[in-house]
Design an enzyme around this catalytic site. Sequence first.
Site, PDB file in Angstrom:
ATOM      1  N   LYS A 272      20.656   1.813 -24.585  1.00  0.00           N
ATOM      2  CA  LYS A 272      20.818   1.613 -23.141  1.00  0.00           C
ATOM      3  C   LYS A 272      20.090   2.712 -22.385  1.00  0.00           C
ATOM      4  O   LYS A 272      19.390   2.465 -21.411  1.00  0.00           O
ATOM      5  CB  LYS A 272      22.298   1.636 -22.718  1.00  0.00           C
ATOM      6  CG  LYS A 272      23.134   0.430 -22.949  1.00  0.00           C
ATOM      7  CD  LYS A 272      22.778  -0.800 -22.171  1.00  0.00           C
ATOM      8  CE  LYS A 272      21.691  -1.594 -22.826  1.00  0.00           C
ATOM      9  NZ  LYS A 272      22.026  -2.547 -23.841  1.00  0.00           N
TER      10      LYS A 272
ATOM     11  N   GLU B 119      23.945   1.588 -29.654  1.00  0.00           N
ATOM     12  CA  GLU B 119      23.840   0.828 -28.410  1.00  0.00           C
ATOM     13  C   GLU B 119      23.763   1.766 -27.191  1.00  0.00           C
ATOM     14  O   GLU B 119      22.990   1.535 -26.265  1.00  0.00           O
ATOM     15  CB  GLU B 119      25.049  -0.136 -28.303  1.00  0.00           C
ATOM     16  CG  GLU B 119      25.150  -0.937 -27.027  1.00  0.00           C
ATOM     17  CD  GLU B 119      23.939  -1.810 -26.705  1.00  0.00           C
ATOM     18  OE1 GLU B 119      23.051  -1.978 -27.556  1.00  0.00           O
ATOM     19  OE2 GLU B 119      23.875  -2.299 -25.563  1.00  0.00           O
TER      20      GLU B 119
ATOM     21  N   ARG C 178      13.173 -12.011 -16.046  1.00  0.00           N
ATOM     22  CA  ARG C 178      12.721 -12.184 -17.428  1.00  0.00           C
ATOM     23  C   ARG C 178      11.689 -11.138 -17.832  1.00  0.00           C
ATOM     24  O   ARG C 178      11.422 -10.964 -19.024  1.00  0.00           O
ATOM     25  CB  ARG C 178      12.100 -13.579 -17.596  1.00  0.00           C
ATOM     26  CG  ARG C 178      13.077 -14.705 -17.387  1.00  0.00           C
ATOM     27  CD  ARG C 178      12.360 -16.023 -17.235  1.00  0.00           C
ATOM     28  NE  ARG C 178      11.818 -16.512 -18.472  1.00  0.00           N
ATOM     29  CZ  ARG C 178      12.434 -17.317 -19.325  1.00  0.00           C
ATOM     30  NH1 ARG C 178      13.646 -17.722 -19.049  1.00  0.00           N
ATOM     31  NH2 ARG C 178      11.862 -17.725 -20.421  1.00  0.00           N
TER      32      ARG C 178
ATOM     33  N   TRP D  63       3.811 -12.382 -18.784  1.00  0.00           N
ATOM     34  CA  TRP D  63       4.043 -11.132 -19.530  1.00  0.00           C
ATOM     35  C   TRP D  63       2.927 -11.101 -20.565  1.00  0.00           C
ATOM     36  O   TRP D  63       2.902 -11.918 -21.484  1.00  0.00           O
ATOM     37  CB  TRP D  63       5.420 -11.195 -20.175  1.00  0.00           C
ATOM     38  CG  TRP D  63       5.913  -9.917 -20.767  1.00  0.00           C
ATOM     39  CD1 TRP D  63       6.577  -8.923 -20.112  1.00  0.00           C
ATOM     40  CD2 TRP D  63       5.826  -9.499 -22.137  1.00  0.00           C
ATOM     41  NE1 TRP D  63       6.894  -7.917 -20.988  1.00  0.00           N
ATOM     42  CE2 TRP D  63       6.447  -8.240 -22.234  1.00  0.00           C
ATOM     43  CE3 TRP D  63       5.274 -10.059 -23.279  1.00  0.00           C
ATOM     44  CZ2 TRP D  63       6.544  -7.543 -23.425  1.00  0.00           C
ATOM     45  CZ3 TRP D  63       5.361  -9.364 -24.475  1.00  0.00           C
ATOM     46  CH2 TRP D  63       5.996  -8.121 -24.538  1.00  0.00           C
TER      47      TRP D  63
ATOM     48  N   LYS E 106      13.389  -9.909 -20.525  1.00  0.00           N
ATOM     49  CA  LYS E 106      14.771 -10.307 -20.773  1.00  0.00           C
ATOM     50  C   LYS E 106      14.863 -11.300 -21.923  1.00  0.00           C
ATOM     51  O   LYS E 106      15.810 -11.290 -22.693  1.00  0.00           O
ATOM     52  CB  LYS E 106      15.338 -10.924 -19.489  1.00  0.00           C
ATOM     53  CG  LYS E 106      16.794 -11.295 -19.563  1.00  0.00           C
ATOM     54  CD  LYS E 106      17.661 -10.064 -19.590  1.00  0.00           C
ATOM     55  CE  LYS E 106      19.121 -10.354 -19.821  1.00  0.00           C
ATOM     56  NZ  LYS E 106      19.845  -9.161 -20.282  1.00  0.00           N
TER      57      LYS E 106
ATOM     58  N   CYS F 186       7.361 -14.518 -19.974  1.00  0.00           N
ATOM     59  CA  CYS F 186       6.744 -15.466 -19.037  1.00  0.00           C
ATOM     60  C   CYS F 186       7.740 -16.503 -18.502  1.00  0.00           C
ATOM     61  O   CYS F 186       8.666 -16.894 -19.199  1.00  0.00           O
ATOM     62  CB  CYS F 186       5.632 -16.233 -19.720  1.00  0.00           C
ATOM     63  SG  CYS F 186       4.404 -15.200 -20.484  1.00  0.00           S
TER      64      CYS F 186
ATOM     65  N   HIS G 268      22.053  15.463 -42.405  1.00  0.00           N
ATOM     66  CA  HIS G 268      20.939  15.138 -43.314  1.00  0.00           C
ATOM     67  C   HIS G 268      19.596  15.120 -42.580  1.00  0.00           C
ATOM     68  O   HIS G 268      18.650  14.511 -43.060  1.00  0.00           O
ATOM     69  CB  HIS G 268      21.189  13.797 -44.004  1.00  0.00           C
ATOM     70  CG  HIS G 268      22.435  13.798 -44.820  1.00  0.00           C
ATOM     71  ND1 HIS G 268      22.555  14.493 -46.004  1.00  0.00           N
ATOM     72  CD2 HIS G 268      23.644  13.224 -44.600  1.00  0.00           C
ATOM     73  CE1 HIS G 268      23.776  14.331 -46.493  1.00  0.00           C
ATOM     74  NE2 HIS G 268      24.454  13.568 -45.652  1.00  0.00           N
TER      75      HIS G 268
ATOM     76  N   GLU H 259      16.074   2.509 -22.779  1.00  0.00           N
ATOM     77  CA  GLU H 259      15.336   1.390 -22.181  1.00  0.00           C
ATOM     78  C   GLU H 259      15.295   1.455 -20.660  1.00  0.00           C
ATOM     79  O   GLU H 259      14.322   0.990 -20.068  1.00  0.00           O
ATOM     80  CB  GLU H 259      15.853   0.036 -22.669  1.00  0.00           C
ATOM     81  CG  GLU H 259      17.262  -0.313 -22.282  1.00  0.00           C
ATOM     82  CD  GLU H 259      17.730  -1.623 -22.900  1.00  0.00           C
ATOM     83  OE1 GLU H 259      16.902  -2.473 -23.227  1.00  0.00           O
ATOM     84  OE2 GLU H 259      18.944  -1.785 -23.040  1.00  0.00           O
TER      85      GLU H 259
ATOM     86  N   ASN I  82       3.870 -20.745 -21.536  1.00  0.00           N
ATOM     87  CA  ASN I  82       4.619 -19.651 -22.178  1.00  0.00           C
ATOM     88  C   ASN I  82       4.433 -19.793 -23.679  1.00  0.00           C
ATOM     89  O   ASN I  82       4.434 -20.910 -24.184  1.00  0.00           O
ATOM     90  CB  ASN I  82       6.119 -19.763 -21.905  1.00  0.00           C
ATOM     91  CG  ASN I  82       6.464 -19.506 -20.466  1.00  0.00           C
ATOM     92  OD1 ASN I  82       5.607 -19.166 -19.668  1.00  0.00           O
ATOM     93  ND2 ASN I  82       7.732 -19.695 -20.129  1.00  0.00           N
ATOM     94  N   GLY I  83       4.335 -18.668 -24.373  1.00  0.00           N
ATOM     95  CA  GLY I  83       4.183 -18.735 -25.828  1.00  0.00           C
ATOM     96  C   GLY I  83       2.804 -18.244 -26.238  1.00  0.00           C
ATOM     97  O   GLY I  83       2.087 -17.634 -25.437  1.00  0.00           O
TER      98      GLY I  83
HETATM   99  C1  F6R Z   1      18.716  -4.478 -24.736  1.00  0.00           C
HETATM  100  C2  F6R Z   1      18.482  -5.898 -24.840  1.00  0.00           C
HETATM  101  C3  F6R Z   1      17.652  -6.390 -25.980  1.00  0.00           C
HETATM  102  C4  F6R Z   1      18.175  -7.747 -26.459  1.00  0.00           C
HETATM  103  C5  F6R Z   1      17.222  -8.335 -27.512  1.00  0.00           C
HETATM  104  C6  F6R Z   1      17.736  -9.631 -28.061  1.00  0.00           C
HETATM  105  O1  F6R Z   1      19.512  -4.167 -23.646  1.00  0.00           O
HETATM  106  O2  F6R Z   1      18.911  -6.651 -24.033  1.00  0.00           O
HETATM  107  O3  F6R Z   1      17.616  -5.485 -27.018  1.00  0.00           O
HETATM  108  O4  F6R Z   1      19.448  -7.593 -26.978  1.00  0.00           O
HETATM  109  O5  F6R Z   1      15.967  -8.549 -26.937  1.00  0.00           O
HETATM  110  O6  F6R Z   1      17.902 -10.587 -27.065  1.00  0.00           O
HETATM  111  P1  F6R Z   1      18.861 -11.811 -27.205  1.00  0.00           P
HETATM  112  O7  F6R Z   1      20.241 -11.314 -27.299  1.00  0.00           O
HETATM  113  O8  F6R Z   1      18.628 -12.617 -25.964  1.00  0.00           O
HETATM  114  O9  F6R Z   1      18.444 -12.540 -28.451  1.00  0.00           O
END
Ligand code: F6R
Length: 611
Positions: free
Chosen positions: A488, A484, A27, A74, A606, A2, A507, A491, A100-101
């Site tokens: 990527k 990672e 976000r 959100w 985000k 949000c 395994h 997502e 927000n929250g």
């Molecule tokens: C993936 C991604 C998320 C963030 C996670 C933590 O591409 O961006 O997995 O890494 O939500 O977010 P931060 O780093 O902002 O605490």
Amino acid sequence: MCGIVGYIGKNDCYPILIKGLHRLEYRGYDSAGIAIVHNNIINLYKSRGKVSELEKLCESKCTEGTLGIAHTRWATHGEPNDTNAHPHISQDSNIAIVHNGTIENYSVLKEALKEHGCEFQTETDTEVLVQLIEYIKDTNKCSLQSAVIEALSQVIGAYAIAVIDKNTPDTIIAARKSSPLVIGIGDDETFIASDATPFIEYTNQVVYLNDDEIAIVKRGEPLKVVKSNNEPSEIDIQTLKLSVSQLEKGGYPHFMLKEIFEQPETLGDCLRGRIVDGHIQLSGVTDNKDVFLNVNRIIIVACGTSWHAGLIGKRLIQDFARIPVEVEYASEFRYSNPVITDKDIVIAISQSGETADTLAAIQLAKQRGAFVYGVCNVVGSSIARATDSGTYIHVGPEIGVASTKAFTGQVTVLTMLATALGELRGTVDKDIVKKVAAALYRLPDLITQTLQLNESIEKLARTFTYCHNFLYLGRGYNYPSALEGALKLKEISYIHAEGYPAAEMKHGPIALIDKELPTVFIAPNDVMHEKIVSNIQQVKARGGSVISVITKGDKEIAELSDHVMAIPEVPECLSPVVASIPLQLLAYHIAVVKGCNVDMPRNLAKSVTVE
Ligand code: F6R
């Protein structure tokens, strides 16, 4: 997640609020809304979907007024629809709120309000808060400020709010607890937002609200901030270094591609001033020498991509500084009743600096006596302020939801931190420090060379777009790279992908291997090279197709693989940074060919400010 924007000043607020909402789109959200006070009426417009839908709705409506609040939602309580979108308005249409929250005790409060005759239109926790504020204001015959303070004292949960009242059209009340809120102070105008991006072209003078603070923003009056007991709080106005161009795509089709290509520059910024005469200098380390000399154990807490950076950090710190390191998901750590002593250091890694679980993990660690060190990107963020010390990664705003430049910045900072700690504790060979410092110095150039793979990866992506599953395998420093790379891909392209340590394949995951399943090996020239060669052979023997990230000139793995992405030679400890570039590009191009919304993938946010 949000986003809040609010404005009070001399100008029409509608264009400012809408532009602000667009800035907050990164976000992640599913509906949007706006409330503007005009002629002592609150005009309220809300819409499911994108901010552009809200704009369409507002085209034929009255949007006049110089005071308003707006929101991107959100969904947490109640499905994403027009009704549940914020702002929410009180029963008598006097007061509107954006929030927000989450209000954890909302159902108890709702029942109590129902008994007093309140009726509810939505399924949200936020509507409960606005009704409570109105009920208190009417019952106690008090000001909006007092009603908000009293209502918040009854609330359990996390919030950032902005509240307006049609009867006091010169005031916005804003407050925060565990959810960010920043106030922009302009020339006869004041802005309120979840982060500074909505108002950066109007002012760079900002005040970050602290937890349990309430801001009273009045037209034509200086900002007033009070604590929850109504005592005045000190106001610390800071000057922000952020430019509008950093928030634009700069000719790239997506923020994600821009951010991938920015990495030579962002890593240059991250390293600037920190390599001095072949040594690493981090003020967070030099200012806390005793803490780092006496530490027994380091616990890294983070989520998602930042957690992957943490896994690499563990290897780095153990190798260079010989300190035992544990890496925990912040969401697990916070509920695990962890054993922590005052000889422990907790390192919290977070791009946004607002991740609720990481913030809660920090609070727990501090309560139990640990020294908490932050690795954050967003200056002034909640995590940056909650930690005892830390190092900013300084890679600039990351707008694409999938983290790219923040990941490489985090790993770069962790490399510097590990090297600096190794030097401080005398556990690392001088020649190794020199070698790492020299490689770090060359890192932006190595990334530039690696980015030349873009065109070939774009072609390669077309071959694999229609696969339903991917396996990513790596060893040692590059086991987290495999995790990672898989994250990527999944997502942004919605293709299922799993990362594993390559030797774990036998395994279990080996059962998946067939010609339909591509396996991406992260296999640069390092001490694990021969081991990973045999892992690749095991996949090839079962008819699997192999894409390998190799060091340029590695004929052995090139011959075994179906496709290769060759990166420059780099010391082992820095290979995850360089190897992440082709993995980011592969995920990006596959998602683009699939027609996915790369910058705003479905369901993702985000800044994850709820549990
Ligand atoms: C993936 C991604 C998320 C963030 C996670 C933590 O591409 O961006 O997995 O890494 O939500 O977010 P931060 O780093 O902002 O605490």
